[in-house]
Design an enzyme around this catalytic site. Structure first.
Site, short mmCIF file in Angstrom:
data_model
loop_
_atom_site.label_atom_id
_atom_site.label_comp_id
_atom_site.label_asym_id
_atom_site.label_seq_id
_atom_site.Cartn_x
_atom_site.Cartn_y
_atom_site.Cartn_z
N LYS A 87 28.73 -23.36 -23.70
CA LYS A 87 29.89 -22.50 -23.47
C LYS A 87 29.41 -21.15 -22.95
O LYS A 87 28.59 -20.48 -23.57
CB LYS A 87 30.62 -22.33 -24.80
O1 G3P Z 1 39.38 -21.99 -28.23
C1 G3P Z 1 39.45 -20.60 -28.25
C2 G3P Z 1 39.96 -20.17 -29.57
O2 G3P Z 1 39.02 -20.38 -30.58
C3 G3P Z 1 40.53 -18.83 -29.63
O3 G3P Z 1 41.62 -19.01 -30.45
O4 G3P Z 1 43.44 -18.32 -31.90
O5 G3P Z 1 41.34 -16.93 -31.75
O6 G3P Z 1 42.96 -16.98 -29.86
P1 G3P Z 1 42.37 -17.74 -31.02
#
Ligand code: G3P
Length: 217
Positions: A87
């Site tokens: 990543k």
């Molecule tokens: O896949 C990306 C994710 O982990 C971010 O999620 O909910 O932190 O915006 P969030």
């Protein structure tokens, strides 16, 4: 549509795997920290543990932000397990790293993508997956699902093979909406995935079927 789970929580990864619908896992440094996984060696071991539970791709994020650092880290991550996808953040050196890894046959997931232009660059550089963060766009009153449809349109115009991995999914309707606009993959929490199977009419209908069956017994 491929289903990835977006967590570093081993119990939730096992649950999703046992459900039989899991195609992979995405993690990031914040998700690792949330599970109390800190320190390079513990994090690397955790990636291998996850790979040993699931059959599909497991995204593992580089921490370096310079090209040579990303290359060194990414090659080490890719060597950990054949299921690892490296990543890489959408920054200038990240684009160069994506191209380097593509030329080496190392699969990548370009993360922290928030615009069609960034997604176009990721595809040009040969990313395996591109991760638009739809929930974080919604958080700032931008339309995350619209971004997925714009990227789908652009990729289809030119036949880019980069898979659109809708990330930062927060709830079940995000999954449905991503499916409608043609995301190749979604990654979200177990709760959002489990929301897909629930409907009160299913529960009511099943209760009646069982009650009617039991009338004769
Ligand atoms: O896949 C990306 C994710 O982990 C971010 O999620 O909910 O932190 O915006 P969030």
């Amino acid at each position: 549509m491929k289903f990835f789970i977006d967590t570093a929580n081993i119990d939730q990864i096992r649950d999703a795997q046992e459900l039989g619908i899991l195609d992979g896992v995405t993690t990031n440094p914040s998700l690792m920290a949330k599970e109390g996984i800190t320190g390079k060696n513990n994090i690397l071991k955790h990636y291998v543990d996850i790979c040993n539970i699931v059959d599909g791709d497991v995204s593992a994020e580089v921490i370096a932000t310079d090209l040579q650092g990303m290359i060194t880290e990414g090659e080490a991550l890719a060597d950990l397990h054949e299921q690892i996808v490296v990543k890489v953040p959408m920054i200038r050196d990240g684009v160069k790293a994506l191209k380097y890894f593509a030329d080496k046959g190392i699969r990548t997931n370009c993360t922290l993508v928030f615009s069609p232009g960034q997604a176009l660059l990721a595809a040009k550089a040969g990313a395996t997956y591109v991760s638009p963060f739809i929930g974080r766009l919604d958080d700032v009153s931008s339309d995350g699902i619209h971004l997925i449809s714009e990227i789908r349109h652009i990729y289809d115009n030119y036949g880019y093979q980069t898979e659109i991995l809708a990330a930062s999914i927060r709830h079940t309707m995000h999954i449905i909406d991503c499916a409608k606009v043609g995301a190749d993959v979604m990654t979200g929490p177990l709760s959002a995935i489990e929301g897909l199977l629930k409907h009160p009419l299913t529960d009511i209908g099943l209760e009646k079927f069982l009650a009617d069956y039991n009338k004769g017994n």
